[in-house]
Motif scaffolding. Structure first.
Motif, PDB file in Angstrom:
ATOM      1  N   ILE A  83       0.857  -1.193   0.000  1.00 44.26           N
ATOM      2  CA  ILE A  83       0.000   0.000   0.000  1.00 44.26           C
ATOM      3  C   ILE A  83       0.892   1.242   0.000  1.00 44.26           C
ATOM      4  CG2 ILE A  83      -1.830   1.225   1.243  1.00 44.26           C
ATOM      5  CD1 ILE A  83      -2.660  -1.615   0.290  1.00 44.26           C
ATOM      6  N   PRO A  84       0.942   1.988  -1.122  1.00 41.93           N
ATOM      7  CA  PRO A  84       1.790   3.178  -1.159  1.00 41.93           C
ATOM      8  C   PRO A  84       1.493   4.130   0.009  1.00 41.93           C
ATOM      9  CG  PRO A  84       0.889   2.720  -3.347  1.00 41.93           C
ATOM     10  CD  PRO A  84       0.209   1.783  -2.392  1.00 41.93           C
ATOM     11  N   TYR A  85       2.545   4.670   0.597  1.00 42.21           N
ATOM     12  CA  TYR A  85       2.512   5.645   1.711  1.00 42.21           C
ATOM     13  C   TYR A  85       2.167   5.029   3.065  1.00 42.21           C
ATOM     14  CZ  TYR A  85       2.539   8.934  -2.172  1.00 42.21           C
ATOM     15  OH  TYR A  85       2.848   9.595  -3.325  1.00 42.21           O
ATOM     16  N   LYS A  86       1.778   3.753   3.107  1.00 45.01           N
ATOM     17  CA  LYS A  86       1.398   3.164   4.399  1.00 45.01           C
ATOM     18  C   LYS A  86       2.572   3.178   5.385  1.00 45.01           C
ATOM     19  CE  LYS A  86      -0.062  -1.143   6.596  1.00 45.01           C
ATOM     20  NZ  LYS A  86       1.156  -1.678   7.189  1.00 45.01           N
ATOM     21  N   GLY A  87       3.763   2.820   4.902  1.00 47.21           N
ATOM     22  CA  GLY A  87       4.932   2.812   5.780  1.00 47.21           C
ATOM     23  C   GLY A  87       5.238   4.194   6.323  1.00 47.21           C
ATOM     24  N   GLN A  88       5.135   5.185   5.457  1.00 46.42           N
ATOM     25  CA  GLN A  88       5.377   6.569   5.879  1.00 46.42           C
ATOM     26  C   GLN A  88       4.359   6.994   6.928  1.00 46.42           C
ATOM     27  OE1 GLN A  88       5.270   9.531   2.716  1.00 46.42           O
ATOM     28  NE2 GLN A  88       5.349  11.212   4.198  1.00 46.42           N
ATOM     29  N   VAL A  89       3.092   6.659   6.700  1.00 47.30           N
ATOM     30  CA  VAL A  89       2.024   7.003   7.658  1.00 47.30           C
ATOM     31  C   VAL A  89       2.339   6.416   9.035  1.00 47.30           C
ATOM     32  CG1 VAL A  89      -0.379   6.470   8.277  1.00 47.30           C
ATOM     33  CG2 VAL A  89       0.142   7.368   6.006  1.00 47.30           C
ATOM     34  N   LEU A  90       2.610   5.106   9.082  1.00 41.41           N
ATOM     35  CA  LEU A  90       2.844   4.441  10.371  1.00 41.41           C
ATOM     36  C   LEU A  90       4.092   4.990  11.054  1.00 41.41           C
ATOM     37  CD1 LEU A  90       2.041   0.669   9.673  1.00 41.41           C
ATOM     38  CD2 LEU A  90       0.522   2.459  10.470  1.00 41.41           C
ATOM     39  N   ASN A  91       5.163   5.171  10.281  1.00 44.05           N
ATOM     40  CA  ASN A  91       6.421   5.635  10.871  1.00 44.05           C
ATOM     41  C   ASN A  91       6.280   7.035  11.455  1.00 44.05           C
ATOM     42  OD1 ASN A  91       9.321   5.036  11.276  1.00 44.05           O
ATOM     43  ND2 ASN A  91       9.581   6.857  10.004  1.00 44.05           N
ATOM     44  N   GLN A  92       5.583   7.904  10.721  1.00 45.10           N
ATOM     45  CA  GLN A  92       5.487   9.296  11.185  1.00 45.10           C
ATOM     46  C   GLN A  92       4.520   9.444  12.357  1.00 45.10           C
ATOM     47  OE1 GLN A  92       4.897  11.623   7.537  1.00 45.10           O
ATOM     48  NE2 GLN A  92       7.101  11.796   7.299  1.00 45.10           N
ATOM     49  N   ILE A  93       3.448   8.635  12.389  1.00 41.07           N
ATOM     50  CA  ILE A  93       2.545   8.685  13.556  1.00 41.07           C
ATOM     51  C   ILE A  93       3.305   8.216  14.799  1.00 41.07           C
ATOM     52  CG2 ILE A  93       0.493   7.689  14.670  1.00 41.07           C
ATOM     53  CD1 ILE A  93      -0.832   7.531  11.909  1.00 41.07           C
ATOM     54  N   ALA A  94       4.007   7.079  14.668  1.00 38.31           N
ATOM     55  CA  ALA A  94       4.747   6.536  15.817  1.00 38.31           C
ATOM     56  C   ALA A  94       5.781   7.536  16.321  1.00 38.31           C
ATOM     57  CB  ALA A  94       5.424   5.223  15.430  1.00 38.31           C
ATOM     58  N   ALA A  95       6.501   8.171  15.410  1.00 38.37           N
ATOM     59  CA  ALA A  95       7.539   9.137  15.812  1.00 38.37           C
ATOM     60  C   ALA A  95       6.931  10.294  16.599  1.00 38.37           C
ATOM     61  CB  ALA A  95       8.268   9.659  14.574  1.00 38.37           C
ATOM     62  N   LYS A  96       5.789  10.785  16.130  1.00 35.08           N
ATOM     63  CA  LYS A  96       5.130  11.909  16.820  1.00 35.08           C
ATOM     64  C   LYS A  96       4.699  11.515  18.230  1.00 35.08           C
ATOM     65  CE  LYS A  96       3.640  14.738  12.944  1.00 35.08           C
ATOM     66  NZ  LYS A  96       4.344  15.963  13.342  1.00 35.08           N
ATOM     67  N   PHE A  97       4.140  10.295  18.373  1.00 38.45           N
ATOM     68  CA  PHE A  97       3.662   9.873  19.690  1.00 38.45           C
ATOM     69  C   PHE A  97       4.800   9.482  20.628  1.00 38.45           C
ATOM     70  CE2 PHE A  97      -0.542   9.653  17.678  1.00 38.45           C
ATOM     71  CZ  PHE A  97      -1.293  10.257  18.669  1.00 38.45           C
ATOM     72  N   LEU A  98       5.903   8.994  20.085  1.00 41.99           N
ATOM     73  CA  LEU A  98       7.072   8.730  20.934  1.00 41.99           C
ATOM     74  C   LEU A  98       7.577  10.056  21.505  1.00 41.99           C
ATOM     75  CD1 LEU A  98       8.900   5.994  18.810  1.00 41.99           C
ATOM     76  CD2 LEU A  98       7.919   5.661  21.095  1.00 41.99           C
ATOM     77  N   ASP A  99       7.629  11.084  20.657  1.00 42.83           N
ATOM     78  CA  ASP A  99       8.066  12.404  21.135  1.00 42.83           C
ATOM     79  C   ASP A  99       7.084  12.969  22.168  1.00 42.83           C
ATOM     80  OD1 ASP A  99      10.205  12.223  19.424  1.00 42.83           O
ATOM     81  OD2 ASP A  99       9.387  13.585  17.904  1.00 42.83           O
ATOM     82  N   ALA A 100       5.783  12.717  21.956  1.00 47.61           N
ATOM     83  CA  ALA A 100       4.749  13.295  22.824  1.00 47.61           C
ATOM     84  C   ALA A 100       4.627  12.572  24.170  1.00 47.61           C
ATOM     85  CB  ALA A 100       3.399  13.266  22.110  1.00 47.61           C
ATOM     86  N   THR A 101       5.334  11.435  24.320  1.00 44.57           N
ATOM     87  CA  THR A 101       5.254  10.692  25.596  1.00 44.57           C
ATOM     88  C   THR A 101       6.631  10.505  26.228  1.00 44.57           C
ATOM     89  OG1 THR A 101       5.345   8.618  24.335  1.00 44.57           O
ATOM     90  CG2 THR A 101       3.161   9.402  24.958  1.00 44.57           C
ATOM     91  N   ALA A 102       7.647  11.161  25.668  1.00 37.85           N
ATOM     92  CA  ALA A 102       9.024  10.958  26.141  1.00 37.85           C
ATOM     93  C   ALA A 102       9.234  11.455  27.574  1.00 37.85           C
ATOM     94  CB  ALA A 102      10.008  11.645  25.194  1.00 37.85           C
ATOM     95  N   ASP A 103       8.334  12.342  28.055  1.00 34.21           N
ATOM     96  CA  ASP A 103       8.446  12.809  29.443  1.00 34.21           C
ATOM     97  C   ASP A 103       7.912  11.773  30.434  1.00 34.21           C
ATOM     98  OD1 ASP A 103       5.865  13.324  28.300  1.00 34.21           O
ATOM     99  OD2 ASP A 103       5.364  14.529  30.056  1.00 34.21           O
ATOM    100  N   ILE A 104       7.155  10.769  29.932  1.00 31.74           N
ATOM    101  CA  ILE A 104       6.569   9.734  30.803  1.00 31.74           C
ATOM    102  C   ILE A 104       7.528   8.562  30.949  1.00 31.74           C
ATOM    103  CG2 ILE A 104       4.670   8.064  31.048  1.00 31.74           C
ATOM    104  CD1 ILE A 104       2.923  10.010  29.405  1.00 31.74           C
ATOM    105  N   VAL A 105       8.083   8.120  29.821  1.00 37.07           N
ATOM    106  CA  VAL A 105       8.963   6.941  29.814  1.00 37.07           C
ATOM    107  C   VAL A 105      10.023   7.152  28.734  1.00 37.07           C
ATOM    108  CG1 VAL A 105       7.277   5.732  28.323  1.00 37.07           C
ATOM    109  CG2 VAL A 105       9.042   4.403  29.474  1.00 37.07           C
ATOM    110  N   PRO A 106      11.280   6.799  29.015  1.00 37.08           N
ATOM    111  CA  PRO A 106      12.296   6.903  27.962  1.00 37.08           C
ATOM    112  C   PRO A 106      11.924   5.978  26.805  1.00 37.08           C
ATOM    113  CG  PRO A 106      13.285   6.237  30.082  1.00 37.08           C
ATOM    114  CD  PRO A 106      11.808   6.233  30.275  1.00 37.08           C
ATOM    115  N   ASN A 107      12.182   6.409  25.568  1.00 33.12           N
ATOM    116  CA  ASN A 107      11.888   5.529  24.439  1.00 33.12           C
ATOM    117  C   ASN A 107      13.124   5.336  23.561  1.00 33.12           C
ATOM    118  OD1 ASN A 107      11.817   7.448  22.103  1.00 33.12           O
ATOM    119  ND2 ASN A 107      10.112   8.344  23.250  1.00 33.12           N
TER     120      ASN A 107
END
Length: 314
Positions: free
Chosen positions: A53-77
């Motif tokens: 599925i074109p762009y699917k990998g980009q979608v998943l990777n970029q969502i995960a990156a944003k949420f890892l950054d948004a929760t980095a104050d709770i737990v190291p990632n």
């Protein structure tokens, strides 16, 4: 359809080994870093479907990156960098052999068990008199074993500790992190007019420190409902409008495929593949609240190789 990245075979500087998963290909760099390439492969019912599925990998990777950054104050990632839209480079950890599944609502697997009369899931009690998609009084954690092949299996906290899969001290810390990251995910989803229904997290250890790994809060690892109309649909016992890859599973079921022996995966036309690609982009924009910027698809493998090699050479 040939624009989708379904296979990788890189040889990065310092590469020691590679693991090809259902969707992700993970390259071990000097036993220090992992280069995770999120491919455009799509799986359902534990089967990799024949078209990417074109762009699917980009979608998943970029969502995960944003949420890892948004929760980095709770737990190291584990995230160190995203040198390409489809790649995350992170710290190599020793993974815990469990997946922490957290459920805020009675749906999916939990509902199927409940409907069969079961009132405990992974040793966790579920109240009597609930209906499908109803919120639990408080979110519950229903861990699974981590299967590298075949299906993950439900397991209880008590069994995990008794079998020495995770120590009691570590497991209780994993529970705290799981509930805190889920609560943050729910807050962010609410701002987007969504409900984070359930999700799963994977953790590892590095230098005796617990680290959140892999992807988080993506439509592949999580289920989202639209908040608007949720109560009305619940009251009328109607299916919820959801944001996940459930629509792919439904299409497969309608076309006679549920991953059972002897069943054949239905043909995926270019039109259908493009419609799935559009749905993933819609998921991204709804979950993140930003316009999706399509990466160049001319030669995805060459682009990734160039970007990752430049990063590792720094």
């Amino acid at each position: 359809m040939s624009k989708a990245l379904v296979k990788t075979d890189f040889n990065f500087p310092g590469q020691k080994s590679v693991y090809h998963g259902k969707v992700r290909d993970v390259y071990n760099i000097n036993d220090e870093l992992l280069v995770m390439v999120v491919s455009d492969r799509i799986s359902a019912f534990d089967v990799i479907l024949p078209e990417g599925i074109p762009y699917k990998g980009q979608v998943l990777n970029q969502i995960a990156a944003k949420f890892l950054d948004a929760t980095a104050d709770i737990v190291p990632n584990w995230k160190v960098a995203t040198p390409d839209p489809m790649v995350t480079v992170g710290i190599k950890c020793v993974p815990f052999e469990v997946e922490m599944v957290v459920r805020g609502y009675l749906t999916g697997h939990a509902w199927r068990e409940y409907k069969e009369g079961k009132r405990t899931l992974c040793g966790v009690p579920m109240p009597e008199g609930m209906k499908e998609n109803q919120p639990f009084p408080t979110p519950i954690i229903t861990p699974t074993t981590k299967a590298y092949e075949g299906h993950d299996e439900d397991i209880s906290k008590e069994e995990i500790i008794a079998q020495g899969i995770v120590s009691k001290e570590d497991y209780e810390q994993l529970e705290k992190y799981t509930l805190a990251v889920y609560a943050r995910g729910c807050e962010i989803a609410k701002k987007m007019g969504l409900i984070l229904v359930d999700t799963k997290y994977e953790f590892g250890k590095k230098d005796d420190k617990i680290i959140l790994m892999d992807e988080i809060h993506t439509p592949d690892s999580s289920r989202y409902f639209y908040a608007e109309g949720f109560e009305e649909r619940l009251a009328k016992n109607e299916p919820q409008k959801q944001l996940s890859k459930e629509f792919v599973r439904q299409w497969l079921i309608e076309n006679g495929f549920q991953g059972k022996e002897g069943q054949k995966v239905p043909a995926m036309t270019e039109e259908y593949v493009n419609s799935v690609s559009d749905r993933y982009i819609e998921l991204y924009e709804n979950i993140v609240g930003e316009k999706f910027v399509k990466a160049d698809l001319d030669d995805v493998a060459a682009r990734i190789e160039k970007n990752v090699t430049a990063f590792l050479s720094k």
